[in-house]
Scaffold this active site. Sequence first.
Site, PDB file in Angstrom:
ATOM      1  N   GLU A  26       0.831  -1.219   0.000  1.00 40.94           N
ATOM      2  CA  GLU A  26       0.000   0.000   0.000  1.00 40.94           C
ATOM      3  C   GLU A  26       0.859   1.259   0.000  1.00 40.94           C
ATOM      4  O   GLU A  26       2.088   1.196   0.165  1.00 40.94           O
ATOM      5  CB  GLU A  26      -0.926   0.001   1.219  1.00 40.94           C
ATOM      6  CG  GLU A  26      -0.160   0.047   2.531  1.00 40.94           C
ATOM      7  CD  GLU A  26      -0.835   0.868   3.607  1.00 40.94           C
ATOM      8  OE1 GLU A  26      -1.275   2.003   3.308  1.00 40.94           O
ATOM      9  OE2 GLU A  26      -0.895   0.399   4.748  1.00 40.94           O
ATOM     10  N   LYS A 160      -3.699  -1.677  14.462  1.00 35.52           N
ATOM     11  CA  LYS A 160      -2.885  -0.708  15.187  1.00 35.52           C
ATOM     12  C   LYS A 160      -3.418  -0.548  16.600  1.00 35.52           C
ATOM     13  O   LYS A 160      -4.624  -0.450  16.822  1.00 35.52           O
ATOM     14  CB  LYS A 160      -2.917   0.638  14.479  1.00 35.52           C
ATOM     15  CG  LYS A 160      -1.950   0.677  13.315  1.00 35.52           C
ATOM     16  CD  LYS A 160      -1.850   2.055  12.704  1.00 35.52           C
ATOM     17  CE  LYS A 160      -3.004   2.376  11.814  1.00 35.52           C
ATOM     18  NZ  LYS A 160      -3.027   1.726  10.530  1.00 35.52           N
TER      19      LYS A 160
HETATM   20  N1  PSU Z   1      -0.469   0.942   8.811  1.00 40.65           N
HETATM   21  C1  PSU Z   1       0.648   1.669   9.055  1.00 40.65           C
HETATM   22  N2  PSU Z   1       0.647   2.983   8.708  1.00 40.65           N
HETATM   23  C2  PSU Z   1      -0.429   3.544   8.060  1.00 40.65           C
HETATM   24  C3  PSU Z   1      -1.594   2.771   7.798  1.00 40.65           C
HETATM   25  C4  PSU Z   1      -1.552   1.482   8.201  1.00 40.65           C
HETATM   26  O1  PSU Z   1       1.625   1.136   9.587  1.00 40.65           O
HETATM   27  O2  PSU Z   1      -0.355   4.716   7.709  1.00 40.65           O
HETATM   28  C5  PSU Z   1      -2.781   3.343   7.043  1.00 40.65           C
HETATM   29  C6  PSU Z   1      -3.362   2.231   6.162  1.00 40.65           C
HETATM   30  O3  PSU Z   1      -3.342   2.683   4.839  1.00 40.65           O
HETATM   31  C7  PSU Z   1      -4.772   2.023   6.656  1.00 40.65           C
HETATM   32  C8  PSU Z   1      -5.096   3.404   7.125  1.00 40.65           C
HETATM   33  O4  PSU Z   1      -5.626   1.530   5.665  1.00 40.65           O
HETATM   34  O5  PSU Z   1      -3.886   3.807   7.794  1.00 40.65           O
HETATM   35  C9  PSU Z   1      -6.307   3.406   8.006  1.00 40.65           C
HETATM   36  O6  PSU Z   1      -6.841   4.683   8.062  1.00 40.65           O
HETATM   37  P1  PSU Z   1      -8.343   4.910   8.623  1.00 40.65           P
HETATM   38  O7  PSU Z   1      -8.266   4.472  10.058  1.00 40.65           O
HETATM   39  O8  PSU Z   1      -8.595   6.392   8.477  1.00 40.65           O
HETATM   40  O9  PSU Z   1      -9.254   4.089   7.772  1.00 40.65           O
END
Ligand code: PSU
Length: 306
Positions: A26, A160
């Site tokens: 990603e 996370k």
């Molecule tokens: N994992 C990481 N760093 C990130 C992300 C995930 O180590 O920046 C990103 C991913 O792209 C994930 C997003 O899909 O954060 C989730 O964001 P939200 O909670 O706004 O959906």
Amino acid sequence: MTKPPIRFDPAVRTALDTGAPVVALESTIITHGMPWPDNLAMLERVETAVRDHGATPATIAVIDGTIRIGLSATDAETLAKASGTLKLSRADLAFACAEGLTGGTTVAATMMAAHGAGIAVFATGGIGGVHQGAETSFDISADLDELARTPVTVVSAGAKAILDIPKTLEALETRGVPVIAVGQDEMPAFWSRGSGLDAPLRLDDADAIARFVAMRTELADYRHGGILVANPVPADAEIPHAEMAVFIAQAQAEAAEQGISGKQVTPWLLARIVEITGGRSLLTNIALVESNARLGAEIAVALARR
Ligand code: PSU
Ligand code: MN
């Protein structure tokens, strides 16, 4: 009819055409998850890890309205350096294409593009999930619904730890998404190997995971979605759960005070935690993405052999 604005990197195209293993990566982690120049260094390490384990990396992003499946070194550097890039999830992907915009794709948008491109395995850091306080904010990542609908195996280090992990696991169960801890019974928590919670399922190596993925493909008429693989961060890079909890609580209190909301929440918390830990959480983050890339490549290789 408009031609879909999709461009394949030549190495990725060849790998897909010959049935060779490919691992999608990603790009929100590049544009919003880590600061320059660590983000580019991370990408280079991760792509190298995929190649060293016998697969071709396909980093997915949208550049000037084109969905790119695999980036050249020049494109990667431009994206990593750029400021004001968008964070593109399911809701934004076609918008960015229609408007000719540039952005990093989240887990959700990367899964969509990977599946469209014929890539079955995708490695990331941690998925988005149910945020703490979601009972009032309704902040639940589109990554969860994407896992429910799109048949791609996502290799992560768990959800996370800034999220509400118990609620995230409940939401995944509701959506019928298998969550597999690798080599342990406990659910990992991104920077930490443990979370204090049992993982729903456990498998111990890439071959076993590939067998499971293949079985779901076999049962294609059942219209399965994706699989979440939760691979604990390597022990020498981990920050233990109890220690991490203090940093996370501080960052969250500050975010609430400053009224951080919506798409900003995840990037803001990640950046603040890097500051609070004096850069240690960034090293952990890079190590875990690299470890996930390695496992992703092993799974892709095992799938290609079947
Ligand atoms: N994992 C990481 N760093 C990130 C992300 C995930 O180590 O920046 C990103 C991913 O792209 C994930 C997003 O899909 O954060 C989730 O964001 P939200 O909670 O706004 O959906
Ligand atoms: Mn959100």
